[in-house]
Design a protein around this motif. Sequence first.
Motif, PDB file in Angstrom:
ATOM      1  N   VAL B 267       0.829  -1.212   0.000  1.00  0.00           N
ATOM      2  CA  VAL B 267       0.000   0.000   0.000  1.00  0.00           C
ATOM      3  C   VAL B 267       0.867   1.267   0.000  1.00  0.00           C
ATOM      4  O   VAL B 267       0.634   2.186  -0.796  1.00  0.00           O
ATOM      5  N   PRO B 268       1.900   1.330   0.870  1.00  0.00           N
ATOM      6  CA  PRO B 268       2.764   2.520   0.813  1.00  0.00           C
ATOM      7  C   PRO B 268       3.418   2.735  -0.554  1.00  0.00           C
ATOM      8  O   PRO B 268       3.562   3.881  -0.978  1.00  0.00           O
ATOM      9  N   LEU B 307       5.202   6.696   5.493  1.00  0.00           N
ATOM     10  CA  LEU B 307       4.320   5.873   4.662  1.00  0.00           C
ATOM     11  C   LEU B 307       4.515   4.393   4.946  1.00  0.00           C
ATOM     12  O   LEU B 307       3.565   3.623   5.005  1.00  0.00           O
ATOM     13  N   ASP B 308       5.795   3.995   5.127  1.00  0.00           N
ATOM     14  CA  ASP B 308       6.083   2.570   5.264  1.00  0.00           C
ATOM     15  C   ASP B 308       5.607   2.002   6.600  1.00  0.00           C
ATOM     16  O   ASP B 308       5.759   0.832   6.865  1.00  0.00           O
ATOM     17  N   LYS B 309       5.029   2.847   7.434  1.00  0.00           N
ATOM     18  CA  LYS B 309       4.433   2.336   8.671  1.00  0.00           C
ATOM     19  C   LYS B 309       3.127   1.613   8.372  1.00  0.00           C
ATOM     20  O   LYS B 309       2.641   0.844   9.195  1.00  0.00           O
ATOM     21  N   ILE B 310       2.538   1.926   7.226  1.00  0.00           N
ATOM     22  CA  ILE B 310       1.318   1.213   6.850  1.00  0.00           C
ATOM     23  C   ILE B 310       1.757  -0.148   6.342  1.00  0.00           C
ATOM     24  O   ILE B 310       2.425  -0.247   5.327  1.00  0.00           O
ATOM     25  N   ARG B 311       1.427  -1.174   7.088  1.00  0.00           N
ATOM     26  CA  ARG B 311       1.888  -2.478   6.646  1.00  0.00           C
ATOM     27  C   ARG B 311       0.860  -3.532   6.985  1.00  0.00           C
ATOM     28  O   ARG B 311       0.004  -3.325   7.846  1.00  0.00           O
ATOM     29  N   PRO B 312       0.932  -4.678   6.300  1.00  0.00           N
ATOM     30  CA  PRO B 312      -0.072  -5.714   6.555  1.00  0.00           C
ATOM     31  C   PRO B 312       0.087  -6.296   7.946  1.00  0.00           C
ATOM     32  O   PRO B 312       1.160  -6.231   8.535  1.00  0.00           O
ATOM     33  N   LYS B 313      -0.993  -6.835   8.476  1.00  0.00           N
ATOM     34  CA  LYS B 313      -0.931  -7.506   9.784  1.00  0.00           C
ATOM     35  C   LYS B 313      -0.095  -8.760   9.642  1.00  0.00           C
ATOM     36  O   LYS B 313      -0.349  -9.573   8.766  1.00  0.00           O
TER      37      LYS B 313
END
Lengths: 428, 322
Positions: B267-268, B307-313
């Motif tokens: 996503v990022p 941005l890279d803090k958005i990550r999959p579980k």
Amino acid sequence: MIKKPFFGLGKPKLKYSGVRNIEGKDLKEIPPPNRITLMHKSPIDELGDLALSTGDEVKTGQRLNLRKTGEECLTSTATGTIIDISLTTGYAGQSFISVSIEAKSKDLWDNEFEKTEKDAALENALPFLSSLPGISDLSSLIKIDNPLNTIIINGLDQDLLIATNQIIVKTEAENLAEGIEFLKKITGVKRVIFVVPPSLIPEANKSGAEVKVIEPLYPDATPELLIKEILGNPVSPSQSFEDLGIGFISAEAVVALRTAVVEGKMPVTKVVTVIDKDNRLTAIRARIGTPVSDILNALNIDVSEGDRLVFGGPMSGRGIYSVDMPILTDTDAIMVQDKDQVIPVGNDPCINCGECVRACPAKLPVNMLIRLLENGLYEEAAQEYDLLSCVECGLCSYVCVMRIPIFHYIMLGKHELPLTGSLEESNG
Amino acid sequence: MDSQKLFVSSHAPYWHNMSSLSSKSYNIMLAALPAVIMGIYQYGPPALGVVALSVSMAMIWELIMNTVMKRPVSIGDGNAAVIGLLLSMLLPATTPWWTVVIGTFLAVVVGKQIYGGIGCNPLNPTLVSIAIITLSWKGLLDFDETLVNYDLGFYMVYPLAALKHLGTSVVSNYSVGDFLMGQYAGAIGSTFGLGLIIGGIYLILRGMIRWEISIAFLAGVFLTAFLFNISDSEKYAGPLFHLLTGYTLIGAFFLATEDSSSPVNFVPMLIYGACAGFLTVLIRNIGAFVDGTVFAILIMNVANPLLDKIRPKPLGKGIKHA
């Protein structure tokens, strides 16, 4: 070595080896060696309170209590005299008590197990069965007070190039079915799921268990991923499999259980896949405790200085440093790697290329993890970047462009994490 | 146990897919070659001079920094050469030698080495250099000014500058074919659209760059330009014009995808690419600069860690404990 394909923009697709990759159809029997070394994982790092001493005579199949108190025991796989008892250290500082036996040429079987098993209820036989080929501890499956609800039998192997379990499913389907019956009886588990690759469906259908077929794509046969795939509810890193009521056992251990119960003899042999320098597979059956050198000699595999010897497969095996090392109850494979194929690790920093993140089956932010682990920030790695969700498949190191030993760092982190916690407590 | 052969022992895995940084760098250079060769073919020896000086100076700066910082010599990994090559691709053929020397210094030393070398740079080194050159020497990256003595038989006006100063009437002077075949004035290695696209597709298929970023960047440029265009087609050029001119294509395949300064989660990567594309067109259409690619990507480089803090579980997280 499987290289990156010329066109490769996704995650690596590595397939488990099938039985058809085995050279020759039959298991090659390795003759019993002159010297057997048995190893037992010891919870404490000392040799005190031993119940055995050098010079003791032992019989094949005899249960050897290691200490005067406690349940620690070994099954002798030869008839002869104990010549050495020592303490050795294995992976991540694990202590082993190693018992060497000089074997006589003729086997005398110990009949104590047979008596116990015939005379009384099955439960009395359980102490004997604590270590079976293919499993290090059966007792984790047997919970008298709080039985498990599901046992998953793995008909696949732990790593690429290993076919130990698969060859057992292929050749001993009937024994496996009987073994599953006993397994259900002694554990009281209702649901037994048998996981096999598509090539073994006919054999698996004879087992009488609930058969689940998975594509043999590495690392999908890892326990954590199997649970997610088969049962649909992934295990949280803070839970153990037992908390979820799930137990794992390999197909080989189920057959060994049947051998013990039906034939009244403790199983003393182990099937091992031997992977030679050209990645050819040979399946052998040898006494547990046979030194690696005997097996390599029997198969005419030469090893020279600078080569690599591994217990297990190419992705997650454990390196060993001597051909005198004996095969243990959980040694599914011996891999020999030529020195030309030994790839040195790199010492450059991560370039953030994202290959590991793409490859990770547990969806970990490996690029962030490695930055923390390289600097020893294990607690932060566990709290913020989910170190403990790692399923230990090794794909991150396999794809790393900079050849960083990521998997090594992760295992070090997992090992150090509990230690740092206790250190802080004692300091506080 | 007897004394015996010594084995190599290390931690698993014992296999590697044999990828390496040097092969990655050389593949990026290989993919850039069609565009570079076209530039040299069009502009002749001066272009070759800029490219050769830029690549060699980048490697020399790297070597100097290796020596000064007492670190292992790292010019063999090809990263410095890639930075030099990409920098030369963004410069006009008539760039003076001292600009190339300073430009490579800015890229390799200021853009990369002072942060600790490869993997530690928060911004794309090539773009840091280009941004500083743009701001410091106003005329150097004005392609109409620097290429004034060239007449290659096609319309010798830099399209984005013409658009900025003369309005959308200039768009009809160019065709898509011109853009794809590099038939317009511009930097050495960023005008041959077809070559850049082929190089980009090659890198994507070989897994050398992250396709998500390139595609999202192009989609961002296309969508934003399209929205501007439908809002006022008299004032703003169409999406195809923006996709094929300026640094868009080289930005999508070679600049935005620089490893260290771009995100790695799915996503990022999409957000990063799309926002960079969006900002590119925004700067071109309503900003002060002729081309927005450089600053758009740099701004998104800065946003990358966030941005890279958005990550999959990860596996097993977010489960309700029974």
